[in-house]
Design a protein around this motif. Structure first.
Motif, PDB file in Angstrom:
ATOM      1  N   TYR A 145     -42.012  11.495   0.789  1.00 47.80           N
ATOM      2  CA  TYR A 145     -41.735  12.795   1.062  1.00 47.80           C
ATOM      3  C   TYR A 145     -43.467  13.368   1.478  1.00 47.80           C
ATOM      4  N   GLU A 146     -43.024  14.793   2.411  1.00 48.82           N
ATOM      5  CA  GLU A 146     -44.041  15.402   2.637  1.00 48.82           C
ATOM      6  C   GLU A 146     -44.528  16.986   1.601  1.00 48.82           C
ATOM      7  N   ALA A 147     -45.917  16.941   0.742  1.00 45.84           N
ATOM      8  CA  ALA A 147     -45.933  17.802   0.192  1.00 45.84           C
ATOM      9  C   ALA A 147     -46.883  18.659   0.790  1.00 45.84           C
ATOM     10  N   GLY A 148     -46.895  19.835   0.984  1.00 47.04           N
ATOM     11  CA  GLY A 148     -48.110  20.924   0.725  1.00 47.04           C
ATOM     12  C   GLY A 148     -48.841  20.367  -0.567  1.00 47.04           C
ATOM     13  N   ILE A 149     -50.156  21.498  -0.033  1.00 51.27           N
ATOM     14  CA  ILE A 149     -51.241  20.901  -1.287  1.00 51.27           C
ATOM     15  C   ILE A 149     -52.140  22.021  -1.371  1.00 51.27           C
ATOM     16  N   VAL A 150     -52.262  23.072  -2.455  1.00 51.85           N
ATOM     17  CA  VAL A 150     -53.074  23.392  -2.994  1.00 51.85           C
ATOM     18  C   VAL A 150     -55.476  23.385  -2.524  1.00 51.85           C
ATOM     19  N   LEU A 151     -55.121  23.600  -1.932  1.00 47.60           N
ATOM     20  CA  LEU A 151     -56.967  23.131  -1.841  1.00 47.60           C
ATOM     21  C   LEU A 151     -57.312  25.140  -2.191  1.00 47.60           C
ATOM     22  N   GLU A 152     -59.102  24.917  -1.920  1.00 41.52           N
ATOM     23  CA  GLU A 152     -59.809  25.960  -2.132  1.00 41.52           C
ATOM     24  C   GLU A 152     -60.089  25.569  -0.728  1.00 41.52           C
ATOM     25  N   GLY A 153     -60.847  26.673  -0.155  1.00 41.78           N
ATOM     26  CA  GLY A 153     -61.747  27.280   1.463  1.00 41.78           C
ATOM     27  C   GLY A 153     -62.409  25.699   1.394  1.00 41.78           C
ATOM     28  N   SER A 154     -63.071  26.121   1.031  1.00 39.58           N
ATOM     29  CA  SER A 154     -64.476  24.690   0.697  1.00 39.58           C
ATOM     30  C   SER A 154     -64.078  23.557   1.176  1.00 39.58           C
ATOM     31  N   GLU A 155     -62.564  23.610   0.147  1.00 39.31           N
ATOM     32  CA  GLU A 155     -62.271  22.396   0.670  1.00 39.31           C
ATOM     33  C   GLU A 155     -61.604  21.667   1.646  1.00 39.31           C
ATOM     34  N   VAL A 156     -60.623  22.722   2.177  1.00 39.22           N
ATOM     35  CA  VAL A 156     -60.200  22.883   3.728  1.00 39.22           C
ATOM     36  C   VAL A 156     -61.276  22.416   4.723  1.00 39.22           C
ATOM     37  N   ILE A 191     -45.323   7.793  -8.236  1.00 33.22           N
ATOM     38  CA  ILE A 191     -45.167   8.517  -7.643  1.00 33.22           C
ATOM     39  C   ILE A 191     -47.160   8.611  -7.404  1.00 33.22           C
ATOM     40  N   ILE A 192     -47.032   8.117  -6.128  1.00 30.98           N
ATOM     41  CA  ILE A 192     -48.777   8.040  -5.740  1.00 30.98           C
ATOM     42  C   ILE A 192     -48.828   8.559  -3.805  1.00 30.98           C
ATOM     43  N   PRO A 193     -49.927   9.565  -3.575  1.00 35.28           N
ATOM     44  CA  PRO A 193     -50.426   9.695  -2.573  1.00 35.28           C
ATOM     45  C   PRO A 193     -50.647   8.417  -0.768  1.00 35.28           C
ATOM     46  N   LEU A 194     -50.300   8.243   0.113  1.00 28.52           N
ATOM     47  CA  LEU A 194     -49.945   7.764   0.885  1.00 28.52           C
ATOM     48  C   LEU A 194     -51.039   7.713   1.503  1.00 28.52           C
ATOM     49  N   SER A 195     -50.946   9.255   2.117  1.00 29.38           N
ATOM     50  CA  SER A 195     -51.763   9.696   3.267  1.00 29.38           C
ATOM     51  C   SER A 195     -51.691  10.933   3.111  1.00 29.38           C
ATOM     52  N   VAL A 235     -50.188  16.084   2.483  1.00 25.95           N
ATOM     53  CA  VAL A 235     -49.925  14.798   1.983  1.00 25.95           C
ATOM     54  C   VAL A 235     -48.714  14.579   1.242  1.00 25.95           C
ATOM     55  N   GLU A 236     -48.639  13.553   2.194  1.00 24.39           N
ATOM     56  CA  GLU A 236     -47.657  12.579   1.868  1.00 24.39           C
ATOM     57  C   GLU A 236     -47.117  11.301   0.294  1.00 24.39           C
ATOM     58  N   ILE A 237     -46.186  11.883   0.065  1.00 26.98           N
ATOM     59  CA  ILE A 237     -46.587  11.068  -1.190  1.00 26.98           C
ATOM     60  C   ILE A 237     -45.196   9.712  -1.126  1.00 26.98           C
ATOM     61  N   ALA A 238     -45.258   8.860  -2.269  1.00 29.03           N
ATOM     62  CA  ALA A 238     -44.414   8.259  -2.278  1.00 29.03           C
ATOM     63  C   ALA A 238     -43.942   8.003  -3.970  1.00 29.03           C
ATOM     64  N   LEU A 239     -42.455   7.343  -3.497  1.00 24.57           N
ATOM     65  CA  LEU A 239     -42.464   6.998  -5.199  1.00 24.57           C
ATOM     66  C   LEU A 239     -42.314   5.659  -5.250  1.00 24.57           C
ATOM     67  N   ALA A 240     -42.771   4.910  -6.013  1.00 28.12           N
ATOM     68  CA  ALA A 240     -43.091   3.152  -6.084  1.00 28.12           C
ATOM     69  C   ALA A 240     -42.881   2.795  -6.866  1.00 28.12           C
ATOM     70  N   ARG A 241     -42.784   1.297  -7.013  1.00 29.73           N
ATOM     71  CA  ARG A 241     -43.060   0.649  -8.195  1.00 29.73           C
ATOM     72  C   ARG A 241     -44.129  -0.721  -7.953  1.00 29.73           C
ATOM     73  N   GLY A 242     -45.116  -0.788  -8.874  1.00 29.86           N
ATOM     74  CA  GLY A 242     -45.726  -1.654  -8.527  1.00 29.86           C
ATOM     75  C   GLY A 242     -45.470  -3.210  -8.548  1.00 29.86           C
ATOM     76  N   LYS A 243     -46.277  -3.922  -6.943  1.00 27.13           N
ATOM     77  CA  LYS A 243     -45.904  -5.441  -7.204  1.00 27.13           C
ATOM     78  C   LYS A 243     -45.812  -6.016  -8.045  1.00 27.13           C
ATOM     79  N   LYS A 244     -45.529  -7.332  -8.618  1.00 28.20           N
ATOM     80  CA  LYS A 244     -46.166  -7.989  -9.120  1.00 28.20           C
ATOM     81  C   LYS A 244     -47.120  -9.142  -8.502  1.00 28.20           C
ATOM     82  N   LEU A 245     -48.088  -9.474  -9.070  1.00 33.18           N
ATOM     83  CA  LEU A 245     -48.898 -10.887  -8.347  1.00 33.18           C
ATOM     84  C   LEU A 245     -48.564 -11.648  -7.383  1.00 33.18           C
TER      85      LEU A 245
END
Length: 158
Positions: A26-37, A107-111, A121-131
């Motif tokens: 998914y593509e999501a917007g993110i709420v940031l403060e001015g100094s972060e941008v 849910i993890i951020p990708l980029s 922010v590109e986020i993804a629904l994910a499942r952990g991989k086993k070793l």
């Protein structure tokens, strides 16, 4: 970093693809403060280490994304790892919430990137991989490389 199809990529979570099986993105917007941008525009450090998305009270929040403070900020800079609100459609949040309640999903951020002068922010629904899954993936990649090398050298004919 790089520009691709109107996006100016700021940072990529390389570990995510190695440690998780990505199911939906998914593509999501993110709420940031001015100094972060400003910090992101001046190419300061961004780290995805231990970052994740949690849904609370019908809102998506990004935790532990490190954005280094902007060094020329005139006011006190915000906490570099504070939780930040993600902007998603209600139906996307409800879908993610339903999936995360199932066992083993996260849910993890990708980029992190600029798109039309907005930070996304590109986020993804994910499942952990086993070793053993990771080992199998590495073994397949090595076999593929070996096969390509043999084809290139002319040892193997198709």
């Amino acid at each position: 970093m790089a520009k691709q199809d109107g996006k100016h990529i700021i940072a990529i979570n390389k570990e995510a693809r190695a440690e998780y099986e990505l199911l939906e993105t998914y593509e999501a917007g993110i709420v940031l403060e001015g100094s972060e941008v400003k910090a992101l525009r001046s190419k300061q450090t961004v780290s995805f280490k231990d970052s994740f998305v949690r849904i609370e009270n019908g809102e998506a929040w990004l935790y532990n994304l490190y954005i280094s403070p902007y060094r020329y900020a005139t006011i006190k800079p915000p906490d570099p790892t504070r939780k930040r609100k993600l902007l998603l459609h209600k139906r996307e949040i409800l879908r993610l919430m339903g999936k995360v309640q199932e066992r083993g999903y996260t849910i993890i951020p990708l980029s992190l990137y600029f798109k039309n002068n907005r930070v996304k922010v590109e986020i993804a629904l994910a499942r952990g991989k086993k070793l053993h899954d990771r080992r199998e993936e590495l073994r397949e990649r090595d076999m593929r490389r070996q096969l390509e090398r043999e084809i290139k050298e002319g040892k193997l004919k198709l």
